[in-house]
Structure formats: C-alpha cells, structure tokens
Design a protein around this motif. Structure first.
Motif, PDB file in Angstrom:
ATOM      1  N   PHE A  82       1.280  -1.016   0.205  1.00  0.00           N
ATOM      2  CA  PHE A  82      -0.028   0.338   0.121  1.00  0.00           C
ATOM      3  C   PHE A  82       1.013   1.167  -0.501  1.00  0.00           C
ATOM      4  CE2 PHE A  82      -1.618   3.842   2.797  1.00  0.00           C
ATOM      5  CZ  PHE A  82      -3.301   3.609   1.407  1.00  0.00           C
ATOM      6  N   GLU A  83       0.323   2.044  -0.773  1.00  0.00           N
ATOM      7  CA  GLU A  83       1.674   3.554  -1.047  1.00  0.00           C
ATOM      8  C   GLU A  83      -0.083   4.338  -0.783  1.00  0.00           C
ATOM      9  OE1 GLU A  83       3.932   3.652  -4.430  1.00  0.00           O
ATOM     10  OE2 GLU A  83       4.876   1.134  -3.673  1.00  0.00           O
ATOM     11  N   GLY A  84       0.080   5.544  -0.116  1.00  0.00           N
ATOM     12  CA  GLY A  84      -0.606   6.077   0.136  1.00  0.00           C
ATOM     13  C   GLY A  84      -0.304   6.780   1.922  1.00  0.00           C
ATOM     14  N   GLU A  85      -1.711   6.730   1.768  1.00  0.00           N
ATOM     15  CA  GLU A  85      -2.345   7.796   3.500  1.00  0.00           C
ATOM     16  C   GLU A  85      -3.325   7.098   3.547  1.00  0.00           C
ATOM     17  OE1 GLU A  85      -0.400  11.407   6.263  1.00  0.00           O
ATOM     18  OE2 GLU A  85      -2.215  11.754   4.467  1.00  0.00           O
ATOM     19  N   SER A  86      -3.769   6.421   4.726  1.00  0.00           N
ATOM     20  CA  SER A  86      -4.656   6.342   5.493  1.00  0.00           C
ATOM     21  C   SER A  86      -5.558   7.418   5.586  1.00  0.00           C
ATOM     22  CB  SER A  86      -4.560   5.074   6.304  1.00  0.00           C
ATOM     23  OG  SER A  86      -4.424   5.355   7.547  1.00  0.00           O
ATOM     24  N   SER A  87      -6.673   7.228   5.881  1.00  0.00           N
ATOM     25  CA  SER A  87      -7.840   8.476   6.559  1.00  0.00           C
ATOM     26  C   SER A  87      -7.071   8.328   8.312  1.00  0.00           C
ATOM     27  CB  SER A  87      -8.837   8.564   6.739  1.00  0.00           C
ATOM     28  OG  SER A  87      -9.597   7.114   7.601  1.00  0.00           O
ATOM     29  N   MET A  88      -6.955   7.411   9.098  1.00  0.00           N
ATOM     30  CA  MET A  88      -6.299   7.655  10.400  1.00  0.00           C
ATOM     31  C   MET A  88      -5.093   7.925  10.253  1.00  0.00           C
ATOM     32  SD  MET A  88      -6.211   5.431  13.098  1.00  0.00           S
ATOM     33  CE  MET A  88      -4.694   5.237  14.595  1.00  0.00           C
ATOM     34  N   GLN A  89      -3.709   7.723   9.511  1.00  0.00           N
ATOM     35  CA  GLN A  89      -2.713   8.311   9.380  1.00  0.00           C
ATOM     36  C   GLN A  89      -2.825   9.724   9.232  1.00  0.00           C
ATOM     37  OE1 GLN A  89      -1.398   6.305   6.090  1.00  0.00           O
ATOM     38  NE2 GLN A  89       0.077   4.945   7.599  1.00  0.00           N
ATOM     39  N   SER A  90      -4.118   9.554   8.249  1.00  0.00           N
ATOM     40  CA  SER A  90      -3.860  11.400   8.467  1.00  0.00           C
ATOM     41  C   SER A  90      -4.562  12.140   9.112  1.00  0.00           C
ATOM     42  CB  SER A  90      -4.576  12.042   6.725  1.00  0.00           C
ATOM     43  OG  SER A  90      -5.945  11.851   7.251  1.00  0.00           O
ATOM     44  N   ALA A  91      -5.311  11.742  10.413  1.00  0.00           N
ATOM     45  CA  ALA A  91      -6.356  12.291  10.975  1.00  0.00           C
ATOM     46  C   ALA A  91      -5.426  11.724  12.822  1.00  0.00           C
ATOM     47  CB  ALA A  91      -7.998  11.468  11.298  1.00  0.00           C
ATOM     48  N   TYR A  92      -4.286  10.964  12.607  1.00  0.00           N
ATOM     49  CA  TYR A  92      -3.961  10.919  13.955  1.00  0.00           C
ATOM     50  C   TYR A  92      -3.087  10.975  14.130  1.00  0.00           C
ATOM     51  CZ  TYR A  92      -2.213   8.161  18.078  1.00  0.00           C
ATOM     52  OH  TYR A  92      -1.777   8.050  19.171  1.00  0.00           O
ATOM     53  N   ARG A  93      -2.238  11.784  14.853  1.00  0.00           N
ATOM     54  CA  ARG A  93      -0.227  12.054  15.331  1.00  0.00           C
ATOM     55  C   ARG A  93      -0.295  11.659  16.047  1.00  0.00           C
ATOM     56  NH1 ARG A  93       0.001  12.237   9.528  1.00  0.00           N
ATOM     57  NH2 ARG A  93      -0.660  13.978   8.653  1.00  0.00           N
ATOM     58  N   PRO A  94       0.801  10.913  16.477  1.00  0.00           N
ATOM     59  CA  PRO A  94       0.575   9.723  17.551  1.00  0.00           C
ATOM     60  C   PRO A  94       1.754  10.790  18.236  1.00  0.00           C
ATOM     61  CG  PRO A  94       2.626   8.766  15.874  1.00  0.00           C
ATOM     62  CD  PRO A  94       1.084   9.497  14.974  1.00  0.00           C
ATOM     63  N   PRO A  95       1.486  10.277  19.609  1.00  0.00           N
ATOM     64  CA  PRO A  95       2.224  11.266  21.163  1.00  0.00           C
ATOM     65  C   PRO A  95       3.931  11.239  20.524  1.00  0.00           C
ATOM     66  CG  PRO A  95       1.030   9.833  22.236  1.00  0.00           C
ATOM     67  CD  PRO A  95       0.572  10.072  20.697  1.00  0.00           C
ATOM     68  N   THR A  96       4.196  12.606  20.927  1.00  0.00           N
ATOM     69  CA  THR A  96       5.941  12.252  21.076  1.00  0.00           C
ATOM     70  C   THR A  96       6.576  11.728  22.271  1.00  0.00           C
ATOM     71  OG1 THR A  96       6.492  13.956  22.635  1.00  0.00           O
ATOM     72  CG2 THR A  96       6.402  14.254  20.129  1.00  0.00           C
ATOM     73  N   ALA A  97       7.222  10.946  22.698  1.00  0.00           N
ATOM     74  CA  ALA A  97       7.767   9.951  23.860  1.00  0.00           C
ATOM     75  C   ALA A  97       7.701  10.916  25.149  1.00  0.00           C
ATOM     76  CB  ALA A  97       9.198   9.492  23.543  1.00  0.00           C
ATOM     77  N   GLU A  98       8.330  11.797  24.261  1.00  0.00           N
ATOM     78  CA  GLU A  98       8.315  13.164  26.150  1.00  0.00           C
ATOM     79  C   GLU A  98       6.387  13.546  26.527  1.00  0.00           C
ATOM     80  OE1 GLU A  98       9.424  14.888  28.772  1.00  0.00           O
ATOM     81  OE2 GLU A  98      10.959  13.797  27.839  1.00  0.00           O
ATOM     82  N   GLN A  99       5.824  13.430  25.812  1.00  0.00           N
ATOM     83  CA  GLN A  99       4.357  13.040  25.654  1.00  0.00           C
ATOM     84  C   GLN A  99       3.959  12.716  26.308  1.00  0.00           C
ATOM     85  OE1 GLN A  99       3.249  14.300  21.820  1.00  0.00           O
ATOM     86  NE2 GLN A  99       2.458  16.708  22.128  1.00  0.00           N
TER      87      GLN A  99
END
Length: 179
Positions: A82-99
């Motif tokens: 799969f090449e592209g971006e899913s709607s999940m990827q575009s809507a959710y940005r994972p928190p950083t390790a510090e967060q």
C-alpha cells in the motif's frame, strides 16, 4: 431536526407534481393483480449493475483448492504494498515519547511491579462497565416470550384490521442530520 426542518408540500404542490392521469377517478387497471401498481421498465439498479455470467459467478463463489491457497499465500506469492496515506494516518498523529512520559503516572516509570498484575492474566477489574450499568438483561420470561414465534391468533390480532397502530412521535438522527 427533520420534523422542524421538513415542511410537507401543499396539496396544490402535490397536484402539480403528479401526472394528469393520477387526478380524478380511481383507475383499477393500474392495480393489476391487487398487490400494487405494475412496473414495466428497468430499474436503475438493474440498468447499471448487470449480473455476471453464470460461470464467472460460480468460479468466484467456489472455495479455493489447496493448490490455489498455497499459491496465493505461499512464500512466492506476490505482495502488493500500500502506498499512500489512510484517513487514520492523516487524522491521528501519535504523541512524542516526551508527551507519553508526561502523561503516565510516576509509578509506571520505574521497575516492573508484579503486584499490579494479579494472577498473570492482566490487571483485575473491580467495578461495573458502562454497558452493564446502562443495559440490564431482561427477565428470562420476557426474553423467552420475545424470542418465541407468535401463534396464528397473535399474528391475526397484531396485523388484522382492528390492530392498534402506534404512531412515531419524535425525531430520528437522520432527521437532524439531513437538511
């Protein structure tokens, strides 16, 4: 809400939007065999979506052979990446390790505490879920009565000419979403 947003057409608007043959005396020839008006034509569904040939349908619905399964799932099987971006990827940005570190309790940052695990299957839950709190099981007799098929007399009383009709009063979620 749909109830407050929808204004039914006036009688004049309905008359203007129906064919002239519908105005006037009842025409029994439109009814056919008594089940409703006869439809002569092709639906948009059957026009746009043609049935596949019988052989293609049978081939698609038959279970694969062991050889076909091995070829499809085996080590030499072609994999499509799969090449592209899913709607999940575009809507959710994972928190950083510090967060993540900042949001977890201090007791979670140290050594593993086996007392939190209990019998080894995971943390023990003592409480009531919202599902079991809000949705109680019905009494056994009521459940059995609801699941048993109705008798002929019950069906006749429910669907017969003297049956009570319950009118929906309220507003559906569709009504509030469609404007």
């Amino acid at each position: 809400s749909m109830q407050s947003a929808y204004r039914p057409p006036t009688a004049e608007q309905l008359r203007a939007s129906t064919p002239a043959r519908c105005h006037g005396a009842f025409d029994a020839s439109l009814i056919g065999d008594g089940r409703g008006p006869r439809f002569d034509g092709e639906t948009t569904s059957s026009f746009y979506f043609k049935a596949p040939p019988r052989d293609a349908l049978l081939a698609a619905l038959s279970p694969p052979t062991l050889a076909e399964e091995a070829a499809r799932d085996g080590p030499g099987a072609e994999r499509v990446r799969f090449e592209g971006e899913s709607s999940m990827q575009s809507a959710y940005r994972p928190p950083t390790a510090e967060q993540l570190r900042a949001s977890t309790p201090a007791r979670c940052h140290g050594a593993f505490d086996a007392s939190l695990i209990g019998d080894g299957r995971g943390p023990r839950f003592d409480g009531e879920t919202t599902s079991s709190f809000y949705f109680k099981a019905p009494p056994r007799d009521a459940l059995l009565a609801a699941l048993s098929p109705p008798t002929l007399a019950e069906e006749a009383a429910r669907d017969g000419p003297g049956a009570e009709r319950v009118r929906f009063e309220g507003e559906s979620s569709m009504q509030s979403a469609y404007r």
